[in-house]
Design a protein around this motif. Structure first.
Motif, short mmCIF file in Angstrom:
data_model
loop_
_atom_site.label_atom_id
_atom_site.label_comp_id
_atom_site.label_asym_id
_atom_site.label_seq_id
_atom_site.Cartn_x
_atom_site.Cartn_y
_atom_site.Cartn_z
N GLU A 194 3.63 -11.71 -11.36
CA GLU A 194 3.54 -12.93 -12.16
C GLU A 194 1.92 -13.45 -11.68
OE1 GLU A 194 4.86 -17.15 -12.95
OE2 GLU A 194 5.39 -15.12 -13.28
N ALA A 195 1.08 -13.12 -10.80
CA ALA A 195 -0.31 -13.32 -10.97
C ALA A 195 -1.13 -12.40 -12.03
CB ALA A 195 -1.03 -13.11 -9.56
N ALA A 196 -0.51 -11.44 -12.03
CA ALA A 196 -1.21 -10.38 -13.00
C ALA A 196 -0.93 -10.87 -14.52
CB ALA A 196 -0.61 -9.02 -12.82
N ASN A 197 0.30 -11.35 -14.61
CA ASN A 197 0.59 -11.95 -16.30
C ASN A 197 -0.04 -13.22 -16.44
OD1 ASN A 197 2.38 -9.68 -16.53
ND2 ASN A 197 4.44 -10.97 -15.73
N LEU A 198 -0.31 -13.85 -15.64
CA LEU A 198 -0.92 -15.08 -15.54
C LEU A 198 -2.50 -15.05 -15.94
CD1 LEU A 198 1.28 -17.47 -13.10
CD2 LEU A 198 1.27 -17.56 -15.95
N THR A 199 -3.09 -14.14 -15.36
CA THR A 199 -4.70 -13.93 -15.30
C THR A 199 -5.17 -12.90 -15.99
OG1 THR A 199 -4.56 -12.76 -13.16
CG2 THR A 199 -4.53 -15.10 -12.88
N GLY A 200 -4.09 -11.78 -16.20
CA GLY A 200 -4.69 -10.73 -16.80
C GLY A 200 -5.13 -9.77 -15.70
N GLY A 201 -4.82 -9.98 -14.32
CA GLY A 201 -5.23 -9.03 -13.48
C GLY A 201 -6.26 -9.97 -12.55
N ILE A 202 -5.95 -9.65 -11.30
CA ILE A 202 -6.92 -10.23 -10.19
C ILE A 202 -8.01 -9.49 -9.73
CG2 ILE A 202 -7.06 -11.37 -7.75
CD1 ILE A 202 -5.16 -12.83 -9.65
N ASP A 203 -9.28 -10.02 -9.89
CA ASP A 203 -10.50 -9.02 -9.39
C ASP A 203 -10.30 -8.82 -8.00
OD1 ASP A 203 -12.05 -9.44 -12.10
OD2 ASP A 203 -11.41 -11.34 -11.88
N GLN A 204 -10.16 -9.91 -7.16
CA GLN A 204 -10.45 -9.75 -5.53
C GLN A 204 -9.33 -10.43 -4.97
OE1 GLN A 204 -12.57 -8.28 -3.61
NE2 GLN A 204 -11.60 -9.26 -1.94
N ILE A 205 -8.72 -9.72 -4.14
CA ILE A 205 -7.33 -10.21 -3.35
C ILE A 205 -7.78 -10.30 -1.79
CG2 ILE A 205 -5.07 -9.63 -2.92
CD1 ILE A 205 -4.86 -8.41 -5.41
N VAL A 206 -7.45 -11.48 -1.19
CA VAL A 206 -7.93 -11.62 0.29
C VAL A 206 -6.43 -11.15 0.84
CG1 VAL A 206 -8.73 -12.84 2.07
CG2 VAL A 206 -9.72 -13.16 -0.06
N GLU A 207 -6.30 -10.24 1.28
CA GLU A 207 -4.86 -9.53 1.88
C GLU A 207 -4.77 -9.98 3.34
OE1 GLU A 207 -1.64 -8.68 2.33
OE2 GLU A 207 -2.16 -7.86 0.57
N VAL A 208 -3.98 -11.08 3.56
CA VAL A 208 -3.71 -11.37 5.10
C VAL A 208 -2.38 -10.92 5.68
CG1 VAL A 208 -5.19 -13.42 4.82
CG2 VAL A 208 -2.79 -13.78 4.79
N GLY A 209 -1.60 -10.60 4.81
CA GLY A 209 -0.22 -10.26 5.18
C GLY A 209 -0.15 -8.98 6.00
N GLY A 210 -0.50 -7.84 5.24
CA GLY A 210 -0.41 -6.60 5.61
C GLY A 210 0.74 -5.75 4.89
N PRO A 211 1.44 -5.17 5.54
CA PRO A 211 2.43 -4.09 4.95
C PRO A 211 3.59 -4.85 3.86
CG PRO A 211 2.86 -4.37 7.19
CD PRO A 211 1.63 -4.87 6.80
N GLU A 212 3.91 -6.16 4.10
CA GLU A 212 4.94 -6.65 3.39
C GLU A 212 4.43 -7.26 2.14
OE1 GLU A 212 8.11 -6.34 3.90
OE2 GLU A 212 7.77 -5.10 5.48
N THR A 213 3.02 -7.57 2.19
CA THR A 213 2.63 -8.20 1.06
C THR A 213 1.46 -7.13 0.27
OG1 THR A 213 0.67 -8.92 2.41
CG2 THR A 213 2.65 -10.41 2.00
N LEU A 214 1.17 -6.31 0.85
CA LEU A 214 0.20 -5.35 0.27
C LEU A 214 0.82 -4.69 -1.12
CD1 LEU A 214 -2.54 -3.98 0.06
CD2 LEU A 214 -1.41 -1.98 1.75
N LYS A 215 2.07 -4.41 -1.16
CA LYS A 215 2.51 -3.91 -2.52
C LYS A 215 2.28 -4.95 -3.58
CE LYS A 215 6.94 -2.05 -4.61
NZ LYS A 215 8.49 -1.77 -4.30
N GLU A 216 2.56 -6.05 -3.28
CA GLU A 216 2.49 -7.21 -4.37
C GLU A 216 0.99 -7.38 -4.80
OE1 GLU A 216 4.89 -8.81 -6.15
OE2 GLU A 216 6.28 -7.34 -5.20
N SER A 217 0.23 -7.22 -3.74
CA SER A 217 -1.23 -7.65 -3.97
C SER A 217 -1.84 -6.22 -5.06
CB SER A 217 -2.00 -7.35 -2.71
OG SER A 217 -1.81 -8.49 -2.01
N ILE A 218 -1.26 -5.22 -4.82
CA ILE A 218 -1.69 -4.08 -5.68
C ILE A 218 -1.21 -4.25 -7.13
CG2 ILE A 218 -1.33 -1.58 -6.23
CD1 ILE A 218 -1.39 -1.21 -3.00
N LYS A 219 0.03 -4.63 -7.32
CA LYS A 219 0.66 -5.09 -8.50
C LYS A 219 -0.36 -6.33 -9.10
CE LYS A 219 5.56 -4.25 -7.67
NZ LYS A 219 6.84 -4.92 -7.44
N ALA A 220 -0.75 -7.11 -8.27
CA ALA A 220 -1.45 -8.25 -9.04
C ALA A 220 -2.97 -7.87 -9.24
CB ALA A 220 -1.63 -9.56 -7.90
N ALA A 221 -3.37 -6.93 -8.83
CA ALA A 221 -4.85 -6.50 -9.18
C ALA A 221 -5.12 -6.09 -10.58
CB ALA A 221 -5.40 -5.56 -7.98
#
Length: 344
Positions: free
Chosen positions: A227-254
């Motif tokens: 959703e983040a990637a679709n709305l922005t065209g891709g995120i330049d910088q992600i501040v990852e605080v969750g770790g293993p359960e959120t990293l997969k989505e962060s990679i998709k968003a980037a």
């Protein structure tokens, strides 16, 4: 009216690691005096971090009787022999790594961690090394300044030092804790656009008020990365605080060639990583654990130049430190939780 410590004594918290289910205890000790190269500081306020909770819970081992808490602000009451940088009455701020002045981190610079491997700031009076403190931002209260050494500096390093965010970039922050709120503020000050995620629509509205342009509830939108990637065209910088359960989505968003700063493990310390997606997108990831004194001073100058102020969720009295940690554990806060010092 609060109970005053007896003459020459002070109240301090200690972590009990042996013989008790109560891990955080308030005791009375002798008031310290500064030795050569040290300053005596009357604590004005301290703020809570996830790291502090991990120490108190025993997730991070520490010595029995350790004084906890890394982040404190106060007033210099006395200086030891040879101290030239500070004078009585100066308003100072602790540092997370007191031996990391500048340059690249190494084992020696990170050996001492305030409130972890060495005593922290949860006391009426604290002795700190002259070179282990910095000034506070001009015009800030002790409570405001106490928010900076861990959470704010981590966010500063993630967004500015490692992320090198520039105007127009998209920055994604996760949740509404201290690091994420500061990351939003620093990103906006740099001219970047911000996506915020949270499980609470109420908190997302508060993040929108702080400048987040896009807000995504990860409960109602579990595939928030796409959703983040679709709305922005891709995120330049992600501040990852969750770790293993959120990293997969962060990679998709980037975006392709995007950057992730790994600064937290709120969902655990290990898990699966979509490595193929990571290298196919040519991503970069940097581990961040707070920062140096030089970074802290750069951050303070930027705060003053942009007239930023911290978001403070709630203040507790010195006697209520355990209650403050209960509030943190409930995960209902937005921004920083403060514990005030005992007034002289």
């Amino acid at each position: 009216m609060r109970a005053k410590s007896s003459e020459g004594k002070m109240k301090t918290y200690i972590v009990q690691t042996e013989g008790s289910d109560v891990r955080l205890k308030i005791v009375e000790r002798d008031r310290p005096t500064p030795g050569p190269g040290e300053v005596l500081v009357h604590l004005g306020a301290m703020s809570l971090n996830y790291h502090d909770m991990a120490v108190i819970r025993g997730d991070i081992p520490t010595a029995d009787g350790r004084v906890p808490m890394s982040d404190g602000a106060g007033t210099v009451l006395a200086i030891g022999a040879g101290v030239t940088q500070w004078r009585e009455g100066d308003r100072v701020l602790s540092t997370f790594f007191p031996d990391w002045a500048d340059g690249t981190i190494n084992i020696a610079k990170r050996r001492n961690v305030t409130g972890d491997t060495i005593d922290g700031v949860a006391a009426e009076y604290i002795v700190l090394p002259e070179k282990g403190v910095t000034r506070q931002p001009e015009g800030w209260s002790h409570a405001e300044a106490s928010t900076l050494p861990c959470a704010a500096l981590t966010a500063w390093r993630a967004v500015v030092v490692e992320g090198k965010v520039k105007p127009g970039d998209w920055v994604l922050v996760q949740g509404t804790g201290g690091v994420s709120v500061f990351a939003l503020q620093f990103a906006r000050a740099a001219g970047a656009r911000v996506v915020a995620t949270s499980s609470s629509d109420k908190k997302l509205e508060a993040m929108r008020d702080l400048g987040a342009e896009i807000c995504i509830n990860y409960r109602s939108t579990p595939k928030w990365g796409a959703e983040a990637a679709n709305l922005t065209g891709g995120i330049d910088q992600i501040v990852e605080v969750g770790g293993p359960e959120t990293l997969k989505e962060s990679i998709k968003a980037a975006r392709l060639g995007g950057h992730i700063t790994m600064i937290g493990v709120l969902t655990g310390i290990k898990g699966e990583v979509p490595t193929a997606m990571f290298f196919q997108k040519n991503l970069h990831m940097t581990g961040v654990s707070v920062g140096s004194h030089a970074m802290q001073l750069d951050m303070i100058r930027a705060i003053e130049a942009n007239d930023l102020r911290p978001v403070i969720d709630r203040e507790f009295s010195f006697a209520e430190l355990n209650e403050a940690f209960d509030h943190q554990a409930d995960q209902a806060h937005l921004g920083k939780i403060i514990v005030k010092g005992i007034e002289d």
